[in-house]
Motif scaffolding. Structure first.
Motif, PDB file in Angstrom:
ATOM      1  N   ARG A   1     -40.508  10.813  30.743  1.00 27.03           N
ATOM      2  CA  ARG A   1     -39.528  11.270  29.946  1.00 27.03           C
ATOM      3  C   ARG A   1     -38.785   9.724  29.426  1.00 27.03           C
TER       4      ARG A   1
ATOM      5  N   ASN B   1     -38.058   9.120  34.690  1.00 29.34           N
ATOM      6  CA  ASN B   1     -37.368   8.680  33.712  1.00 29.34           C
ATOM      7  C   ASN B   1     -38.063   7.083  33.321  1.00 29.34           C
TER       8      ASN B   1
ATOM      9  N   GLU C   1     -43.485  20.034  27.975  1.00 27.80           N
ATOM     10  CA  GLU C   1     -43.738  19.849  29.289  1.00 27.80           C
ATOM     11  C   GLU C   1     -44.573  21.230  29.898  1.00 27.80           C
TER      12      GLU C   1
ATOM     13  N   SER D   1     -42.919  12.346  27.249  1.00 25.53           N
ATOM     14  CA  SER D   1     -41.856  13.513  27.416  1.00 25.53           C
ATOM     15  C   SER D   1     -40.578  12.683  26.724  1.00 25.53           C
TER      16      SER D   1
ATOM     17  N   TYR E   1     -45.133  13.300  34.088  1.00 21.20           N
ATOM     18  CA  TYR E   1     -44.434  13.359  32.800  1.00 21.20           C
ATOM     19  C   TYR E   1     -43.531  12.464  32.590  1.00 21.20           C
TER      20      TYR E   1
ATOM     21  N   VAL F   1     -38.770  19.775  24.097  1.00 16.49           N
ATOM     22  CA  VAL F   1     -39.263  19.030  25.390  1.00 16.49           C
ATOM     23  C   VAL F   1     -39.725  20.113  26.435  1.00 16.49           C
TER      24      VAL F   1
END
Length: 302
Positions: free
Chosen positions: A165, A224, A148, A115, A163, A144
């Protein structure tokens, strides 16, 4: 362990495949190019075409987890038709994977999907963590969100979803870094806009190791994939120049000068996302490259 990878021939996919193979993990991978299909003892290729809903179901035999990286590059001018390709390459591929698993027996327990931090609205002030629940109201934010959502479907059939990112990936062969390197190496480098916009970056080695970490630790949810210390555009440009033994002497480049050449894609240079890495660190991941200077030194001194 056997893992199925989509997008295995891309930047992250290539480095990740090498890492997984070094850990003794068998890889099946999908490709839309029949010429890229290989059949090696631990690295087997299978054909698919998400646009035409074509998929080789034998690729799922014995697979424990899927790493979903497929998606057209965003580092190319965004014409109307190409914007559609950027979106569909992510959503249609995810939908095809879901439909195939829903309708056929399998042993897949986890899907880890790429992502992007473009999910976060451009801001000079916000420090974004995974608790932020909105999406940026622009093209990439929309991509995005739909990307997702296509992966979120897997929860309905009992597959854990993760996910990742990912921020600006720094690698020798990455297009964004190469586009910055060329003018700086010629003494014509400059920061963009105010230069104060945040750029949340990550070294390719840490990026792929986080994917492996998520796989090995069966992580689920949003993470993240950025280094702990984001930098401003000015800091990034000056760090590159320092590693090349160059100076930045030209004034900053305003957006109106860049947009005629690259179109809407200029947002990649001028948007600002300061993104937090605390969550993946709290899971126990230890970064190799925390600071951009050491990451660039590693990449540019080889």
């Amino acid at each position: 362990m056997k893992v199925l990878i989509t997008g295995a021939t891309g930047l992250i996919g290539t480095h990740l495949s090498n890492l997984l193979l070094s850990h003794g993990i068998h890889i099946n991978y999908f490709t839309t190019d029949k010429d890229k299909i290989k059949s090696l003892p631990s690295f087997e290729g299978y054909y698919w075409n998400p646009e035409q809903c074509i998929i080789d179901k034998s690729a799922f035999i014995g697979v424990d987890a899927i790493i979903h990286l497929a998606g057209a590059t965003i580092a190319k001018r965004w014409s109307s038709s190409y914007k559609q390709e950027i979106l569909q390459s992510r959503v249609l591929s995810g939908n095809l994977l879901y439909k195939t698993l829903k309708e056929n027996p399998h042993q897949v327990k986890q899907i880890i999907s790429a992502s992007g931090i473009a999910v976060y609205p451009s801001s000079m002030d916000e420090n974004y963590d995974e608790n932020f629940t909105d999406y940026a109201d622009d093209f990439l934010g929309n991509v995005v969100e739909k990307w997702e959502n296509s992966v979120r479907l897997f929860n309905k059939i009992g597959i854990e979803t993760c996910y990742l990112r990912t921020g600006l990936v720094l690698a020798k062969e990455s297009v964004p870094l190469q586009k910055l390197l060329k003018p700086i190496s010629m003494g014509a480098g400059a920061a963009f806009g105010s230069g104060n916009q945040w750029q949340s970056w990550i070294h390719i080695d840490d990026a792929v190791k986080i994917y492996y970490f998520a796989l090995a630790n069966k992580l689920s949810g949003i993470y993240n994939v950025v280094a702990p210390q984001p930098v401003t555009n000015t800091m990034l440009v000056h760090s590159i120049a320092s590693q090349l033994g160059k100076r930045i002497i030209l004034p900053n480049i305003p957006q109106f000068m860049v947009t005629p050449f690259v179109g809407e894609m200029a947002t990649l240079l001028y948007d600002s996302q300061k993104v937090d890495a605390s969550k993946i660190i709290s899971e126990g991941y230890k970064f190799r490259f925390n600071e951009v200077d050491e990451a660039l030194k590693d990449l540019l001194s080889k």
